[in-house]
Motif scaffolding. Sequence first.
Motif, PDB file in Angstrom:
ATOM      1  N   PHE A 171     -15.119   0.965 -14.471  1.00 22.45           N
ATOM      2  CA  PHE A 171     -14.020   0.950 -12.949  1.00 22.45           C
ATOM      3  C   PHE A 171     -13.165  -0.119 -13.449  1.00 22.45           C
ATOM      4  CE2 PHE A 171     -18.298   3.085 -12.604  1.00 22.45           C
ATOM      5  CZ  PHE A 171     -17.878   4.668 -11.973  1.00 22.45           C
ATOM      6  N   ILE A 172     -12.031   0.736 -12.500  1.00 24.27           N
ATOM      7  CA  ILE A 172     -10.586  -0.405 -12.803  1.00 24.27           C
ATOM      8  C   ILE A 172     -10.393   0.108 -11.662  1.00 24.27           C
ATOM      9  CG2 ILE A 172      -8.261   0.047 -13.578  1.00 24.27           C
ATOM     10  CD1 ILE A 172      -8.956   0.945 -16.424  1.00 24.27           C
ATOM     11  N   ALA A 173     -10.302  -0.505 -10.900  1.00 26.27           N
ATOM     12  CA  ALA A 173     -10.261  -0.647  -9.366  1.00 26.27           C
ATOM     13  C   ALA A 173      -8.082  -1.376  -8.962  1.00 26.27           C
ATOM     14  CB  ALA A 173     -10.323  -2.215  -8.724  1.00 26.27           C
ATOM     15  N   GLY A 174      -7.824  -0.159  -8.312  1.00 31.13           N
ATOM     16  CA  GLY A 174      -6.148  -0.537  -7.639  1.00 31.13           C
ATOM     17  C   GLY A 174      -5.144  -0.318  -9.223  1.00 31.13           C
ATOM     18  N   PHE A 175      -6.181   1.089 -10.161  1.00 29.44           N
ATOM     19  CA  PHE A 175      -4.794   1.459 -10.586  1.00 29.44           C
ATOM     20  C   PHE A 175      -3.048   1.995 -10.505  1.00 29.44           C
ATOM     21  CE2 PHE A 175      -3.434   5.119 -13.890  1.00 29.44           C
ATOM     22  CZ  PHE A 175      -3.241   4.635 -14.863  1.00 29.44           C
ATOM     23  N   CYS A 176      -2.847   2.374 -10.794  1.00 28.43           N
ATOM     24  CA  CYS A 176      -1.189   3.119 -10.353  1.00 28.43           C
ATOM     25  C   CYS A 176      -1.259   4.591  -9.402  1.00 28.43           C
ATOM     26  CB  CYS A 176      -0.167   3.833 -11.855  1.00 28.43           C
ATOM     27  SG  CYS A 176      -0.272   2.226 -12.615  1.00 28.43           S
ATOM     28  N   GLY A 177      -0.958   3.826  -8.484  1.00 21.98           N
ATOM     29  CA  GLY A 177      -0.903   5.375  -7.937  1.00 21.98           C
ATOM     30  C   GLY A 177      -2.540   5.231  -6.399  1.00 21.98           C
ATOM     31  N   GLU A 178      -3.060   4.603  -6.821  1.00 16.04           N
ATOM     32  CA  GLU A 178      -4.985   5.028  -6.073  1.00 16.04           C
ATOM     33  C   GLU A 178      -4.515   4.939  -4.697  1.00 16.04           C
ATOM     34  OE1 GLU A 178      -8.868   3.487  -7.954  1.00 16.04           O
ATOM     35  OE2 GLU A 178      -7.670   1.390  -6.088  1.00 16.04           O
ATOM     36  N   ASP A 224       3.280   0.284 -10.799  1.00 17.34           N
ATOM     37  CA  ASP A 224       2.126  -0.140 -10.322  1.00 17.34           C
ATOM     38  C   ASP A 224       2.080  -0.937  -9.305  1.00 17.34           C
ATOM     39  OD1 ASP A 224      -0.245  -1.981 -10.085  1.00 17.34           O
ATOM     40  OD2 ASP A 224       0.559  -3.647 -12.323  1.00 17.34           O
ATOM     41  N   ASP A 225       1.653   0.418  -8.083  1.00 18.76           N
ATOM     42  CA  ASP A 225       2.223   0.071  -6.502  1.00 18.76           C
ATOM     43  C   ASP A 225       1.370  -0.122  -6.374  1.00 18.76           C
ATOM     44  OD1 ASP A 225       1.072   2.459  -6.982  1.00 18.76           O
ATOM     45  OD2 ASP A 225       2.380   3.940  -6.530  1.00 18.76           O
ATOM     46  N   VAL A 226       0.018  -0.766  -6.760  1.00 23.97           N
ATOM     47  CA  VAL A 226      -0.981  -1.289  -5.306  1.00 23.97           C
ATOM     48  C   VAL A 226      -0.757  -2.856  -5.709  1.00 23.97           C
ATOM     49  CG1 VAL A 226      -3.880  -1.147  -5.046  1.00 23.97           C
ATOM     50  CG2 VAL A 226      -2.918   0.480  -6.243  1.00 23.97           C
ATOM     51  N   PRO A 227      -1.094  -3.300  -4.631  1.00 20.46           N
ATOM     52  CA  PRO A 227      -0.668  -4.818  -4.395  1.00 20.46           C
ATOM     53  C   PRO A 227      -1.836  -5.491  -4.894  1.00 20.46           C
ATOM     54  CG  PRO A 227       0.092  -3.728  -1.777  1.00 20.46           C
ATOM     55  CD  PRO A 227      -0.917  -2.475  -3.453  1.00 20.46           C
ATOM     56  N   VAL A 228      -1.560  -6.731  -4.963  1.00 19.18           N
ATOM     57  CA  VAL A 228      -2.676  -7.662  -6.106  1.00 19.18           C
ATOM     58  C   VAL A 228      -3.766  -7.703  -5.146  1.00 19.18           C
ATOM     59  CG1 VAL A 228      -3.154 -10.142  -7.167  1.00 19.18           C
ATOM     60  CG2 VAL A 228      -1.387  -8.485  -7.241  1.00 19.18           C
ATOM     61  N   GLU A 229      -3.422  -8.075  -3.420  1.00 19.60           N
ATOM     62  CA  GLU A 229      -4.729  -8.229  -2.697  1.00 19.60           C
ATOM     63  C   GLU A 229      -5.015  -7.577  -2.853  1.00 19.60           C
ATOM     64  OE1 GLU A 229      -0.677  -8.003  -0.579  1.00 19.60           O
ATOM     65  OE2 GLU A 229      -1.423  -8.688  -2.399  1.00 19.60           O
ATOM     66  N   VAL A 230      -4.740  -6.326  -2.460  1.00 24.80           N
ATOM     67  CA  VAL A 230      -4.875  -4.868  -2.352  1.00 24.80           C
ATOM     68  C   VAL A 230      -6.263  -4.268  -3.752  1.00 24.80           C
ATOM     69  CG1 VAL A 230      -5.601  -2.356  -2.132  1.00 24.80           C
ATOM     70  CG2 VAL A 230      -3.374  -3.953  -1.066  1.00 24.80           C
ATOM     71  N   LYS A 231      -5.880  -4.494  -4.647  1.00 24.20           N
ATOM     72  CA  LYS A 231      -6.303  -4.054  -5.931  1.00 24.20           C
ATOM     73  C   LYS A 231      -8.309  -5.483  -6.227  1.00 24.20           C
ATOM     74  CE  LYS A 231      -3.011  -3.203  -9.267  1.00 24.20           C
ATOM     75  NZ  LYS A 231      -2.402  -3.959 -10.397  1.00 24.20           N
ATOM     76  N   GLN A 232      -8.154  -6.826  -5.997  1.00 22.76           N
ATOM     77  CA  GLN A 232      -8.870  -7.740  -5.598  1.00 22.76           C
ATOM     78  C   GLN A 232      -9.426  -7.202  -4.157  1.00 22.76           C
ATOM     79  OE1 GLN A 232      -9.222  -9.546  -7.553  1.00 22.76           O
ATOM     80  NE2 GLN A 232     -10.990 -10.665  -6.732  1.00 22.76           N
ATOM     81  N   ARG A 233      -9.406  -6.694  -3.617  1.00 22.60           N
ATOM     82  CA  ARG A 233     -10.028  -6.575  -2.169  1.00 22.60           C
ATOM     83  C   ARG A 233     -11.117  -4.824  -2.568  1.00 22.60           C
ATOM     84  NH1 ARG A 233     -10.101  -1.654   0.700  1.00 22.60           N
ATOM     85  NH2 ARG A 233      -7.725  -1.641   0.859  1.00 22.60           N
TER      86      ARG A 233
END
Length: 552
Positions: free
Chosen positions: A418-425, A464-473
């Motif tokens: 699984f990939i978290a925070g892909f483009c546009g997610e 790549d529009d999902v912020p890093v902190e959102v991806k990590q969360r």
Amino acid sequence: MNNTYCVRPLMCVLQQRFVGLPAKRRYCCSTIKEITANNANNIQTKLATGPKFQDFIRNASLKENFSKNQQQLEDMPPYLSEDPHMGNSRKVYFETYGCQMNVNDTEIAWSFLQRTGYQRTSELSQADVVLLVTCSVREKAEQAIWNRLQQLAAQKKRRPKAETPMKIGILGCMAERLKTDLLEREKLVDIVVGPDAYRDLPRLLSLAHGGQRGSNVLLSLEETYADVMPIHHVTQGHSAFVSIMRGCDNMCSYCIVPFTRGRERSRPAPSILQEVRILSEQGVKEVTLLGQNVNSYRDTSELRFCGPEAAPLSHGFSTVYRPRPGGLRFADLLDRVSLIDPDMRIRFTSPHPKDFPDEVLQLIQERGNICRQLHLPAQSGSSQVLQAMRRGYTREAYLELVANIRRIIPGVSLSSDFIAGFCGETEEDHQQTLSLLREVRYQTAFLFAYSMRKKTHAFHRLQDDVPVEVKQRRLEELISVFREEAVRINTSLIGSTQLILVEGESKRSSQDLCGRNEGNIKVIFPRDNVPLLGDDAHTAPISPGGYVLVKV
């Protein structure tokens, strides 16, 4: 308005154009006749003294012999002969990063070096050559290798001048992607070798020992290393990896593999079967068939395999490329491999969900030594994100496949990516992925935050529009939900009896051993003597590479 043009006679223009050119020789009619007669006489003389028909026949046989000699020359190694002293007993140290394919690549690379006189060491301090087999799938993996190169470069400078200078090489995916940075900008390495150029490794090291830098990162449409027997570094659990195909054609928008490992090409079946037989004779008890898209295997090396039909896809799945006709398919190969040794476990990774037609699933159910464990990469639980990823299926099609697998193979163990925070997610997309984890319930999952890779479709077309902190969360939430479901699955195994392939001593206690069941779940159990099969009066110690029944 009237236009006035200056018109000059055409002959004047021509005369001026050819002023200064040498005059052409002119011949009278009688002279031309004389020249023609002389030419005719010369032609007759040449025909009379030239080669006859018999000479052409003789030359044809000579040409055939020349062709044979030429073929023998072409069959010789293109660069250097495999001199067993080329390596001069220098010691090689490997560090392998990333997937199981890189483990197999290490074994292939070592086979080329061993036959040319190198020795292998497990101690970095003793190494004359340090080779890093690298991964480019994620930014984090690349950064770890950059940090490691800085450490190795510092160690190289500290090496006493009286000793053989240390040479550092980068092999694999990162070599293909970052050749210029590695060799020219950072100047941290001596050689750079791509996944399809391991045959050139001894030559490049020869250049490095002579003080030059060298690289070969050319990708191939044909290279499968079918004629190379990898030198397996078999673990104490007696497991081995066997590569059956290389490259990938799926072109998922996030994935760099098609650009670092090239297009799909399958290794001929006879060489795979030969390698598995040799491993069986060596006592290996578990073989994992490897490929970037292992179940799209298609061997077209023999005409009898080249039928007109393409392999069927799983229901509801599609590809960005036209399915190719002909070839010995994965189900046929899996069938043949499983018949070599009924006591040898067979696994395979990494597959794509689109290539699970019922014939593959039914074979797994029928054949006792093919493990009832499937890797089923989902990447996301949102149809919208799956479309952006160019995965070729929807959430509904994926769940339909899971239901079909569990219908045909009861008790099957599933794993996924699984990939978290892909483009546009969006947050809604993320919640759908969490719900998929809860609905399917995987025994194992590989979860990562998305990192943009150059050359990919996403790099060129998406943001790549999902912020890093959102991806990590979101990644932490995926991990949390996965673990909750994995605990439920493991708890359900308590009280059951599992057939375990013993791998060796547990990392936590020398009094315990560890191994894996058919579903690839690790089990830890006491280091006790066990009754011999069919003889309860006698016992024997449990040894790595053996099977043991364990009550969980």
